[in-house]
Design an enzyme around this catalytic site. Structure first.
Site, PDB file in Angstrom:
ATOM      1  N   LEU A 132      -5.552  -2.959   8.557  1.00 49.69           N
ATOM      2  CA  LEU A 132      -5.279  -3.949   9.599  1.00 49.69           C
ATOM      3  C   LEU A 132      -5.377  -5.376   9.080  1.00 49.69           C
ATOM      4  O   LEU A 132      -5.983  -6.245   9.695  1.00 49.69           O
ATOM      5  CB  LEU A 132      -6.198  -3.737  10.804  1.00 49.69           C
ATOM      6  CG  LEU A 132      -5.797  -2.614  11.764  1.00 49.69           C
ATOM      7  CD1 LEU A 132      -6.713  -2.593  12.975  1.00 49.69           C
ATOM      8  CD2 LEU A 132      -4.349  -2.727  12.204  1.00 49.69           C
TER       9      LEU A 132
ATOM     10  N   ALA B 224       1.795   8.476  -1.645  1.00 48.05           N
ATOM     11  CA  ALA B 224       1.056   9.614  -2.181  1.00 48.05           C
ATOM     12  C   ALA B 224       2.055  10.621  -2.737  1.00 48.05           C
ATOM     13  O   ALA B 224       2.923  11.117  -2.024  1.00 48.05           O
ATOM     14  CB  ALA B 224       0.216  10.246  -1.081  1.00 48.05           C
TER      15      ALA B 224
ATOM     16  N   GLN C 181       0.698   6.611  -6.717  1.00 54.81           N
ATOM     17  CA  GLN C 181      -0.541   7.216  -6.237  1.00 54.81           C
ATOM     18  C   GLN C 181      -0.419   8.732  -6.385  1.00 54.81           C
ATOM     19  O   GLN C 181       0.409   9.361  -5.724  1.00 54.81           O
ATOM     20  CB  GLN C 181      -0.795   6.844  -4.773  1.00 54.81           C
ATOM     21  CG  GLN C 181      -2.149   7.325  -4.258  1.00 54.81           C
ATOM     22  CD  GLN C 181      -2.323   7.076  -2.774  1.00 54.81           C
ATOM     23  OE1 GLN C 181      -1.627   7.681  -1.961  1.00 54.81           O
ATOM     24  NE2 GLN C 181      -3.246   6.191  -2.417  1.00 54.81           N
TER      25      GLN C 181
ATOM     26  N   ARG D 245       1.082  -1.191   7.170  1.00 55.89           N
ATOM     27  CA  ARG D 245       2.022  -1.173   8.298  1.00 55.89           C
ATOM     28  C   ARG D 245       2.664  -2.529   8.552  1.00 55.89           C
ATOM     29  O   ARG D 245       3.802  -2.596   9.029  1.00 55.89           O
ATOM     30  CB  ARG D 245       1.318  -0.663   9.563  1.00 55.89           C
ATOM     31  CG  ARG D 245       0.883   0.778   9.415  1.00 55.89           C
ATOM     32  CD  ARG D 245       0.288   1.367  10.685  1.00 55.89           C
ATOM     33  NE  ARG D 245      -0.249   2.686  10.410  1.00 55.89           N
ATOM     34  CZ  ARG D 245      -0.714   3.520  11.331  1.00 55.89           C
ATOM     35  NH1 ARG D 245      -0.705   3.152  12.603  1.00 55.89           N
ATOM     36  NH2 ARG D 245      -1.191   4.707  10.984  1.00 55.89           N
TER      37      ARG D 245
ATOM     38  N   SER E  64       0.832  -1.197   0.000  1.00 55.76           N
ATOM     39  CA  SER E  64       0.000   0.000   0.000  1.00 55.76           C
ATOM     40  C   SER E  64       0.873   1.256   0.000  1.00 55.76           C
ATOM     41  O   SER E  64       1.973   1.254   0.547  1.00 55.76           O
ATOM     42  CB  SER E  64      -0.890  -0.010   1.245  1.00 55.76           C
ATOM     43  OG  SER E  64      -1.924   0.929   1.148  1.00 55.76           O
ATOM     44  N   PRO E  65       0.387   2.344  -0.618  1.00 60.85           N
ATOM     45  CA  PRO E  65       1.138   3.607  -0.571  1.00 60.85           C
ATOM     46  C   PRO E  65       1.305   4.069   0.874  1.00 60.85           C
ATOM     47  O   PRO E  65       0.321   4.176   1.605  1.00 60.85           O
ATOM     48  CB  PRO E  65       0.265   4.582  -1.357  1.00 60.85           C
ATOM     49  CG  PRO E  65      -0.674   3.734  -2.143  1.00 60.85           C
ATOM     50  CD  PRO E  65      -0.878   2.485  -1.350  1.00 60.85           C
TER      51      PRO E  65
ATOM     52  N   ARG F   5      -8.414   5.274  -5.099  1.00 62.67           N
ATOM     53  CA  ARG F   5      -8.621   5.005  -3.668  1.00 62.67           C
ATOM     54  C   ARG F   5      -9.700   5.944  -3.156  1.00 62.67           C
ATOM     55  O   ARG F   5      -9.614   7.156  -3.341  1.00 62.67           O
ATOM     56  CB  ARG F   5      -7.334   5.185  -2.868  1.00 62.67           C
ATOM     57  CG  ARG F   5      -7.556   5.089  -1.351  1.00 62.67           C
ATOM     58  CD  ARG F   5      -6.269   4.980  -0.554  1.00 62.67           C
ATOM     59  NE  ARG F   5      -5.793   3.597  -0.543  1.00 62.67           N
ATOM     60  CZ  ARG F   5      -4.798   3.163   0.238  1.00 62.67           C
ATOM     61  NH1 ARG F   5      -4.185   4.002   1.062  1.00 62.67           N
ATOM     62  NH2 ARG F   5      -4.412   1.896   0.201  1.00 62.67           N
TER      63      ARG F   5
ATOM     64  N   TYR G  11      -8.461  14.053   1.736  1.00 65.31           N
ATOM     65  CA  TYR G  11      -7.674  14.919   0.862  1.00 65.31           C
ATOM     66  C   TYR G  11      -8.586  15.559  -0.189  1.00 65.31           C
ATOM     67  O   TYR G  11      -9.802  15.367  -0.177  1.00 65.31           O
ATOM     68  CB  TYR G  11      -6.500  14.141   0.275  1.00 65.31           C
ATOM     69  CG  TYR G  11      -5.543  13.659   1.355  1.00 65.31           C
ATOM     70  CD1 TYR G  11      -5.106  14.542   2.348  1.00 65.31           C
ATOM     71  CD2 TYR G  11      -5.122  12.339   1.432  1.00 65.31           C
ATOM     72  CE1 TYR G  11      -4.257  14.119   3.370  1.00 65.31           C
ATOM     73  CE2 TYR G  11      -4.274  11.907   2.452  1.00 65.31           C
ATOM     74  CZ  TYR G  11      -3.847  12.801   3.416  1.00 65.31           C
ATOM     75  OH  TYR G  11      -3.019  12.374   4.430  1.00 65.31           O
TER      76      TYR G  11
ATOM     77  N   CYS H  29       3.355   7.099   2.997  1.00 70.20           N
ATOM     78  CA  CYS H  29       4.193   8.296   2.937  1.00 70.20           C
ATOM     79  C   CYS H  29       5.455   8.105   3.779  1.00 70.20           C
ATOM     80  O   CYS H  29       5.399   7.601   4.900  1.00 70.20           O
ATOM     81  CB  CYS H  29       3.417   9.507   3.434  1.00 70.20           C
ATOM     82  SG  CYS H  29       2.104  10.031   2.315  1.00 70.20           S
TER      83      CYS H  29
END
Length: 357
Positions: free
Chosen positions: A301, A57, A99, A324, A22-23, A230, A182, A25
């Site tokens: 998660l 991102a 992304q 994560r 996953s993207p 997304r 965003y 940052c």
């Protein structure tokens, strides 16, 4: 048979498995330029066996950055390092995604490890933020400026120009970031969009900017190349954006040429009652997939191979995005294969450590 480690073809692109990084940052760029941190961070996830490694991102304009240390693709010179990174990902058998993002009113912030607070426009490393309406994300923050027609067109142009650079850099996937509060999310959510023109009010008006951006990007991104969006499937707040809205939006985006909905949630309200439990967003991906027929990605998660495999086998999503857990374990796909009794390719440099079946 659909399994976590089986290949999937989207458009003209085949992914060797259904595990996506996953993207995430890194807040480690200078003036939007990537460096060796990004090469090692993204590259290690490719050597770790992921089918698709999605770059963080990446701002389409300087004012679209979350922080002054965000990645960017608003000028040609920024492509050089990204091109090197993409080439390395490809050399490891992974597909490379980017992304594209604009933070809107959640821009102009300090990096997380220095507090993450918003920086005022008249302070070094700060700038004027923009949104659908003059509503700050949190009380006490400087209000964003509501985008006028020229500003809205500039946002569309910025996404288009960044997509053209993505083509030239060699990415396999573009994902448009329309989640987490965003800019594009700020337009489609009634909680942050109080406009009275053709970009506010009705559902059709509030999704107009996102739909315009999608169509503009699709015109410069080859039709057979995968285009993801997304979204935040719900604001988790009464009177806000809902899963029913997301199902309706997904059908519109599918018609506009979007291949997959990366299904996240929240982020547009500073205090929202989000029931954060393992896989808490998976059902949103499942509902969107079932109701519209569009491909979906599940995120949130997802931490074990068995959990990820179950999502794919049940048909709740077509891809599983690991965030994560990937920071904790860059080799998650290799370990997943071992846990699930599958055999996948290891880098030849690491083969002597490969567990025997």
């Amino acid at each position: 048979m659909r399994t976590l480690l089986s290949p999937i073809t989207i458009g003209n692109t085949t992914f060797k498995n259904r595990i996506v990084i996953s993207p995430m940052c890194q807040y480690s760029a200078t003036d939007g330029f990537a460096n060796d941190w990004h090469l090692v961070h993204l590259g290690s996830r490719a050597t770790g066996g992921a089918g698709l490694v999605m770059q963080e991102a990446t701002a389409v304009s300087p004012e679209g950055r979350i922080t002054y240390a965000d990645a960017g693709l608003w000028k040609n010179e920024q492509c050089e390092k990204w091109r090197q990174i993409v080439a390395f990902l490809h050399s490891q058998g992974a597909r490379a995604g980017i992304q594209l993002a604009h933070a809107g009113r959640k821009a102009s912030c300090e990096v997380p490890w220095k507090g993450g607070q918003q920086i005022a426009p008249d302070v070094p490393n700060g700038w004027q933020t923009y949104s659908a309406s003059e509503l700050p994300f949190k009380a006490g923050q400087a209000a964003p400026a509501a985008l006028d027609k020229a500003g809205i067109q500039q946002v569309v142009d910025d996404f288009t120009a960044a997509a053209i650079r993505a083509v030239e850099t060699g990415y396999d996937v573009i994902e448009i970031h329309a989640a987490h509060g965003y800019l594009l999310h700020q337009f489609y959510s009634p909680l942050s969009n109080h406009r009275t023109d053709e970009y506010g009010g009705s559902f059709e008006n509030r999704i107009r900017l996102l739909l315009t951006v999608v169509k503009a990007v699709r015109r410069v991104w080859e039709r057979e190349k995968p285009l993801f969006v997304r979204i935040s499937a719900t604001d988790w707040t009464e009177g806000g954006w809902s899963i029913e809205d997301s199902i309706r939006l997904a059908a519109v985006l599918k018609e506009a040429g979007v291949d997959l909905i990366d299904t996240s949630s929240g982020g547009n309200v500073a205090v929202a009652g989000i029931p954060v439990t393992p896989g808490y967003q998976v059902d949103f991906a499942a509902q969107i997939r079932k109701q519209t027929g569009i491909l979906t990605g599940a995120v949130g998660l997802i931490t074990t191979p068995e959990q990820a495999a179950d999502i794919i086998q049940k048909g709740q999503a077509d891809l599983v995005l690991i965030a994560r857990q990937s920071l904790r374990d860059p080799n998650f796909p290799l370990h997943a294969a071992q846990a699930l009794g599958a055999d996948i390719h290891w880098p030849v440099q690491y083969e002597r450590a490969k567990p025997k079946r």
